[in-house]
Design a protein around this motif. Structure first.
Motif, PDB file in Angstrom:
ATOM      1  N   LEU A  81       0.898  -1.140   0.000  1.00 31.37           N
ATOM      2  CA  LEU A  81       0.000   0.000   0.000  1.00 31.37           C
ATOM      3  C   LEU A  81       0.946   1.202   0.000  1.00 31.37           C
ATOM      4  O   LEU A  81       1.710   1.397   0.932  1.00 31.37           O
ATOM      5  CB  LEU A  81      -0.869  -0.040   1.256  1.00 31.37           C
ATOM      6  N   VAL A  82       0.938   1.939  -1.109  1.00 29.82           N
ATOM      7  CA  VAL A  82       1.853   3.071  -1.272  1.00 29.82           C
ATOM      8  C   VAL A  82       1.101   4.365  -0.996  1.00 29.82           C
ATOM      9  O   VAL A  82       0.023   4.591  -1.557  1.00 29.82           O
ATOM     10  CB  VAL A  82       2.449   3.097  -2.696  1.00 29.82           C
ATOM     11  N   LYS A  83       1.660   5.190  -0.137  1.00 28.75           N
ATOM     12  CA  LYS A  83       1.086   6.509   0.112  1.00 28.75           C
ATOM     13  C   LYS A  83       1.751   7.475  -0.849  1.00 28.75           C
ATOM     14  O   LYS A  83       2.945   7.746  -0.764  1.00 28.75           O
ATOM     15  CB  LYS A  83       1.319   6.942   1.557  1.00 28.75           C
ATOM     16  N   LEU A  84       0.977   7.961  -1.823  1.00 26.76           N
ATOM     17  CA  LEU A  84       1.522   8.870  -2.829  1.00 26.76           C
ATOM     18  C   LEU A  84       1.904  10.209  -2.193  1.00 26.76           C
ATOM     19  O   LEU A  84       1.315  10.621  -1.190  1.00 26.76           O
ATOM     20  CB  LEU A  84       0.500   9.095  -3.941  1.00 26.76           C
ATOM     21  N   ALA A  85       2.858  10.877  -2.794  1.00 28.30           N
ATOM     22  CA  ALA A  85       3.304  12.183  -2.289  1.00 28.30           C
ATOM     23  C   ALA A  85       2.131  13.145  -2.182  1.00 28.30           C
ATOM     24  O   ALA A  85       2.096  13.998  -1.298  1.00 28.30           O
ATOM     25  CB  ALA A  85       4.381  12.755  -3.211  1.00 28.30           C
ATOM     26  N   GLU A  86       1.135  13.003  -3.076  1.00 26.90           N
ATOM     27  CA  GLU A  86      -0.023  13.899  -3.081  1.00 26.90           C
ATOM     28  C   GLU A  86      -1.107  13.460  -2.098  1.00 26.90           C
ATOM     29  O   GLU A  86      -2.134  14.115  -1.994  1.00 26.90           O
ATOM     30  CB  GLU A  86      -0.603  13.981  -4.495  1.00 26.90           C
ATOM     31  N   GLY A  87      -0.923  12.301  -1.441  1.00 32.17           N
ATOM     32  CA  GLY A  87      -1.860  11.919  -0.398  1.00 32.17           C
ATOM     33  C   GLY A  87      -2.561  10.579  -0.527  1.00 32.17           C
ATOM     34  O   GLY A  87      -2.590   9.825   0.437  1.00 32.17           O
ATOM     35  N   PRO A  88      -3.150  10.257  -1.716  1.00 31.56           N
ATOM     36  CA  PRO A  88      -3.924   9.016  -1.803  1.00 31.56           C
ATOM     37  C   PRO A  88      -3.080   7.756  -1.582  1.00 31.56           C
ATOM     38  O   PRO A  88      -1.865   7.766  -1.819  1.00 31.56           O
ATOM     39  CB  PRO A  88      -4.466   9.037  -3.233  1.00 31.56           C
ATOM     40  N   LEU A  89      -3.744   6.698  -1.147  1.00 32.89           N
ATOM     41  CA  LEU A  89      -3.106   5.391  -1.006  1.00 32.89           C
ATOM     42  C   LEU A  89      -3.444   4.561  -2.229  1.00 32.89           C
ATOM     43  O   LEU A  89      -4.555   4.609  -2.740  1.00 32.89           O
ATOM     44  CB  LEU A  89      -3.636   4.685   0.245  1.00 32.89           C
ATOM     45  N   ILE A  90      -2.480   3.790  -2.712  1.00 29.64           N
ATOM     46  CA  ILE A  90      -2.685   2.967  -3.898  1.00 29.64           C
ATOM     47  C   ILE A  90      -2.018   1.623  -3.650  1.00 29.64           C
ATOM     48  O   ILE A  90      -0.946   1.558  -3.056  1.00 29.64           O
ATOM     49  CB  ILE A  90      -2.096   3.671  -5.143  1.00 29.64           C
ATOM     50  N   THR A  91      -2.666   0.561  -4.078  1.00 25.58           N
ATOM     51  CA  THR A  91      -2.112  -0.782  -3.937  1.00 25.58           C
ATOM     52  C   THR A  91      -1.358  -1.137  -5.207  1.00 25.58           C
ATOM     53  O   THR A  91      -1.883  -0.974  -6.298  1.00 25.58           O
ATOM     54  CB  THR A  91      -3.231  -1.814  -3.714  1.00 25.58           C
ATOM     55  N   ALA A  92      -0.126  -1.599  -5.069  1.00 27.88           N
ATOM     56  CA  ALA A  92       0.654  -1.961  -6.243  1.00 27.88           C
ATOM     57  C   ALA A  92       1.733  -2.962  -5.870  1.00 27.88           C
ATOM     58  O   ALA A  92       2.149  -3.050  -4.716  1.00 27.88           O
ATOM     59  CB  ALA A  92       1.303  -0.718  -6.859  1.00 27.88           C
ATOM     60  N   GLN A  93       2.166  -3.697  -6.879  1.00 30.27           N
ATOM     61  CA  GLN A  93       3.257  -4.640  -6.688  1.00 30.27           C
ATOM     62  C   GLN A  93       4.582  -3.888  -6.642  1.00 30.27           C
ATOM     63  O   GLN A  93       4.767  -2.904  -7.360  1.00 30.27           O
ATOM     64  CB  GLN A  93       3.243  -5.625  -7.862  1.00 30.27           C
ATOM     65  N   LEU A  94       5.501  -4.339  -5.791  1.00 24.11           N
ATOM     66  CA  LEU A  94       6.834  -3.743  -5.762  1.00 24.11           C
ATOM     67  C   LEU A  94       7.737  -4.516  -6.694  1.00 24.11           C
ATOM     68  O   LEU A  94       7.516  -5.690  -6.960  1.00 24.11           O
ATOM     69  CB  LEU A  94       7.404  -3.770  -4.342  1.00 24.11           C
ATOM     70  N   THR A  95       8.771  -3.851  -7.199  1.00 21.31           N
ATOM     71  CA  THR A  95       9.711  -4.502  -8.103  1.00 21.31           C
ATOM     72  C   THR A  95      11.115  -3.987  -7.815  1.00 21.31           C
ATOM     73  O   THR A  95      11.284  -2.958  -7.162  1.00 21.31           O
ATOM     74  CB  THR A  95       9.305  -4.250  -9.580  1.00 21.31           C
ATOM     75  N   ASP A  96      12.112  -4.695  -8.300  1.00 15.89           N
ATOM     76  CA  ASP A  96      13.514  -4.311  -8.143  1.00 15.89           C
ATOM     77  C   ASP A  96      13.935  -4.228  -6.683  1.00 15.89           C
ATOM     78  O   ASP A  96      14.820  -3.450  -6.335  1.00 15.89           O
ATOM     79  CB  ASP A  96      13.795  -2.949  -8.818  1.00 15.89           C
ATOM     80  N   VAL A  97      13.306  -5.015  -5.824  1.00 14.58           N
ATOM     81  CA  VAL A  97      13.692  -5.019  -4.411  1.00 14.58           C
ATOM     82  C   VAL A  97      13.389  -6.405  -3.841  1.00 14.58           C
ATOM     83  O   VAL A  97      12.373  -7.009  -4.191  1.00 14.58           O
ATOM     84  CB  VAL A  97      12.944  -3.899  -3.630  1.00 14.58           C
ATOM     85  N   ALA A  98      14.288  -6.917  -3.000  1.00 14.02           N
ATOM     86  CA  ALA A  98      14.037  -8.213  -2.355  1.00 14.02           C
ATOM     87  C   ALA A  98      12.936  -8.038  -1.315  1.00 14.02           C
ATOM     88  O   ALA A  98      12.856  -6.987  -0.672  1.00 14.02           O
ATOM     89  CB  ALA A  98      15.312  -8.718  -1.699  1.00 14.02           C
ATOM     90  N   ASN A  99      12.102  -9.049  -1.167  1.00 14.51           N
ATOM     91  CA  ASN A  99      11.017  -8.973  -0.192  1.00 14.51           C
ATOM     92  C   ASN A  99      11.537  -8.597   1.193  1.00 14.51           C
ATOM     93  O   ASN A  99      10.907  -7.838   1.923  1.00 14.51           O
ATOM     94  CB  ASN A  99      10.276 -10.310  -0.112  1.00 14.51           C
ATOM     95  N   SER A 100      12.712  -9.123   1.544  1.00 17.18           N
ATOM     96  CA  SER A 100      13.266  -8.898   2.880  1.00 17.18           C
ATOM     97  C   SER A 100      13.783  -7.472   3.067  1.00 17.18           C
ATOM     98  O   SER A 100      14.057  -7.044   4.179  1.00 17.18           O
ATOM     99  CB  SER A 100      14.405  -9.887   3.131  1.00 17.18           C
TER     100      SER A 100
END
Ligand code: ZN
Length: 137
Positions: A81-100
């Protein structure tokens, strides 16, 4: 995948490649995804599109081990759940990063990536994911 689904994907393309939402004319709140009623003040929200910066931070996250059909090849993966700089929350997959390595508060930015492929036709669907913000020197 039916013709109707293909048409739908084309229609949603703008929303998947750029974070386009709205600005409420009543309270000036930023809205994503676009909707008829402002989630901030409950007034009617019909506005020209507002393009988000794509910058934000991880608000919460979870690792998916049993993905829905079509997403098997990327499992396990992290959905945030990403909190955008402008405020809203958005659900998205993460990439280029290990889960840990994912942490709450980690700065992230939107990128366009392959989301899934459809069966034997091999139709590939792209959309947005978020990756750690690259260091700016
Ligand atoms: Zn509002």
């Amino acid at each position: 995948m039916s013709t109707t689904e293909i048409a739908r994907h084309w229609r949603l393309k703008a929303q998947r490649y750029q974070l386009v939402g709205e600005v409420c004319p009543h309270c000036n709140g930023k809205i994503f995804p676009p909707r008829d009623v402002c989630p901030h003040c409950a007034e009617e929200a019909t506005q020209p599109p507002f393009r988000f910066s794509g910058k934000g931070e991880v608000y919460s996250y979870t690792t998916v081990h049993n993905p829905p059909e079509g997403y098997e090849e990327s499992a396990p993966y992290t959905v945030a759940l990403v909190k955008l700089a402008e405020g809203p929350l958005i659900t998205a997959q993460l990439t280029d990063v290990a889960n840990s390595e994912v942490e709450i508060g980690m700065p992230v930015e939107m990128v366009t990536r392959k989301l899934r492929s459809y069966g034997e036709e091999g139709l590939i669907i792209y959309g947005y994911k978020f990756r750690p913000q690259l260091a700016r020197i």
